[in-house]
Scaffold this motif. Structure first.
Motif, mmCIF file in Angstrom:
data_model
loop_
_atom_site.group_PDB
_atom_site.id
_atom_site.type_symbol
_atom_site.label_atom_id
_atom_site.label_comp_id
_atom_site.label_asym_id
_atom_site.label_seq_id
_atom_site.Cartn_x
_atom_site.Cartn_y
_atom_site.Cartn_z
ATOM 1 N N VAL A 38 0.854 -1.183 0.000
ATOM 2 C CA VAL A 38 0.000 0.000 0.000
ATOM 3 C C VAL A 38 0.890 1.233 0.000
ATOM 4 N N GLY A 39 0.618 2.158 -0.917
ATOM 5 C CA GLY A 39 1.517 3.283 -1.119
ATOM 6 C C GLY A 39 1.318 4.450 -0.191
ATOM 7 N N TRP A 40 0.151 4.570 0.465
ATOM 8 C CA TRP A 40 -0.104 5.715 1.326
ATOM 9 C C TRP A 40 -0.682 5.217 2.637
ATOM 10 N N ALA A 41 0.100 5.356 3.699
ATOM 11 C CA ALA A 41 -0.324 4.899 5.020
ATOM 12 C C ALA A 41 0.204 5.857 6.069
ATOM 13 N N TYR A 42 -0.316 5.692 7.294
ATOM 14 C CA TYR A 42 0.125 6.544 8.389
ATOM 15 C C TYR A 42 0.201 5.704 9.653
ATOM 16 N N LEU A 43 1.285 5.862 10.410
ATOM 17 C CA LEU A 43 1.493 5.133 11.649
ATOM 18 C C LEU A 43 1.666 6.144 12.769
ATOM 19 N N ASP A 44 0.836 6.024 13.815
ATOM 20 C CA ASP A 44 1.034 6.878 14.983
ATOM 21 C C ASP A 44 1.116 6.005 16.229
ATOM 22 N N SER A 45 1.434 6.602 17.363
ATOM 23 C CA SER A 45 1.645 5.808 18.570
ATOM 24 C C SER A 45 1.118 6.533 19.792
ATOM 25 N N THR A 46 0.865 5.747 20.853
ATOM 26 C CA THR A 46 0.486 6.255 22.164
ATOM 27 C C THR A 46 1.468 5.683 23.187
ATOM 28 N N PRO A 47 2.248 6.449 23.937
ATOM 29 C CA PRO A 47 2.261 7.907 23.826
ATOM 30 C C PRO A 47 2.862 8.378 22.507
ATOM 31 N N ASN A 48 2.345 9.482 22.006
ATOM 32 C CA ASN A 48 2.785 10.011 20.723
ATOM 33 C C ASN A 48 3.922 10.991 20.944
ATOM 34 N N ALA A 49 5.071 10.698 20.356
ATOM 35 C CA ALA A 49 6.244 11.546 20.528
ATOM 36 C C ALA A 49 6.218 12.755 19.601
ATOM 37 N N GLY A 50 5.165 12.900 18.815
ATOM 38 C CA GLY A 50 5.051 14.066 17.948
ATOM 39 C C GLY A 50 5.943 14.019 16.733
ATOM 40 N N VAL A 51 6.289 12.805 16.278
ATOM 41 C CA VAL A 51 7.148 12.676 15.099
ATOM 42 C C VAL A 51 6.326 12.173 13.919
ATOM 43 N N VAL A 66 4.649 0.988 23.754
ATOM 44 C CA VAL A 66 3.820 1.876 22.934
ATOM 45 C C VAL A 66 2.666 1.094 22.330
ATOM 46 N N GLN A 67 1.619 1.819 21.974
ATOM 47 C CA GLN A 67 0.550 1.292 21.137
ATOM 48 C C GLN A 67 0.619 2.015 19.813
ATOM 49 N N ALA A 68 0.764 1.279 18.729
ATOM 50 C CA ALA A 68 0.896 1.876 17.404
ATOM 51 C C ALA A 68 -0.360 1.596 16.592
ATOM 52 N N ASN A 69 -0.826 2.605 15.874
ATOM 53 C CA ASN A 69 -2.026 2.493 15.047
ATOM 54 C C ASN A 69 -1.667 2.736 13.590
ATOM 55 N N LEU A 70 -1.971 1.757 12.743
ATOM 56 C CA LEU A 70 -1.677 1.845 11.318
ATOM 57 C C LEU A 70 -2.969 2.128 10.557
ATOM 58 N N ASN A 71 -2.955 3.182 9.752
ATOM 59 C CA ASN A 71 -4.106 3.539 8.929
ATOM 60 C C ASN A 71 -3.652 3.741 7.491
ATOM 61 N N ALA A 72 -4.444 3.261 6.543
ATOM 62 C CA ALA A 72 -4.113 3.385 5.127
ATOM 63 C C ALA A 72 -5.355 3.753 4.342
#
Length: 279
Positions: A173-186, A207-213
């Motif tokens: 998948v060419g466009w995705a986003y990964l964020d985390s909790t706690p989020n370090a703001g990167v 950490v808890q990481a959330n992947l969205n595409a």
């Protein structure tokens, strides 16, 4: 300086520079360009841009094909490379600097600066034990040089990375986003040729990481970040939801030039085809 829409390559081996080409995406380098640095062996160009919050890594053969977008911090302003090409030193506007490895593009060390780094304001000492940083005051005028010991930077940051795949086809998948909790703001790290997305530099810990595409269901991971290493979340097969975006925003590499014949890679929005796709 200013807006960087494209990066151009010239052969300067003779008195008359010869234009060879430009970056493959023609405009996707990012805006607020600060500095361009070439690796010691000439195989890569490193570009720091403000809008992307990234160090852009571009292969010079084929002409300026992006290999990776290395995470730094808010508004990277300067980059220097060690003589062996193995370490990258990055300074950014948020009173910090980072040391990244060229072997896997991980910014494994983050340290403080005593003020805002000036544009193109980094230099390494001859023995590469000291990093000189030009610091500017709030009026944006350089007013002092800070010397930082970088002889043996300690690993104090790690990262997460994952390769999102379309479940029915196994295509990256060419466009995705990964964020985390706690989020370090990167923002996201992206290794284009391998199809990895990720987060770095992150402090060590759980950490808890959330992947969205785009056009796909997301996934959640619970894991631990280790200083000095990528935590590889592996391949994530994402079920489709709704309509997958149509191809568009096409980027081809290597850059073509008049009179030349070349094999290209086509990157369409939504998916990344395998390297070497030929027409």
């Amino acid at each position: 300086t200013g807006i960087v829409a494209s990066l151009y390559v010239f052969d300067v081996s003779t008195d008359a520079p010869v234009y060879l080409g430009e970056d493959c995406c023609h405009g996707c380098i990012g805006s607020n360009g600060r500095q361009v640095t070439i690796s010691p062996d000439g195989s890569r160009a490193y570009v720091v841009t403000g809008s992307e919050y990234h160090l852009q890594v571009l292969a010079t053969t084929p002409l300026l094909h992006r290999e990776a977008a290395v995470l730094t911090g808010p508004y990277p302003n300067a980059v220097v490379v060690s003589a062996d090409g193995e370490r990258l030193f990055l300074g950014y506007q948020d009173d910090e600097f980072a040391v990244a490895r060229a072997s896997d593009w991980l910014a494994f060390h983050v340290g403080p600066l005593q003020g805002r780094l000036a544009h193109r304001g980094l230099a390494l000492s001859f023995d590469e034990a000291t990093l000189a940083a030009v610091i500017q005051d709030q009026g944006f005028e350089p007013n002092r040089i800070e010397l930082v010991d970088v002889a043996s930077p300690v690993a104090n940051r790690g990262g997460l990375r994952v390769r999102p795949l379309d479940a029915p086809t196994g295509v990256p998948v060419g466009w995705a986003y990964l964020d985390s909790t706690p989020n370090a703001g990167v923002p996201n790290y992206f290794e284009e040729r391998a199809g990895y997305f990720g987060l770095a530099p992150l402090p060590a810990g759980a950490v808890q990481a959330n992947l969205n595409a785009i056009g796909h269901a997301g996934q959640t991971f619970r894991t631990t970040v280790t200083a000095g290493a990528w935590t590889n979340l592996g391949d994530a097969y994402l079920p489709r939801t709704g309509t997958v975006p149509p191809p568009g925003d096409v980027c081809a590499s290597p850059a073509a030039f008049i009179g030349g014949t070349t094999t290209v890679e086509v990157h369409g929005r939504g998916f990344l085809p395998e390297p070497g796709l030929a027409f």
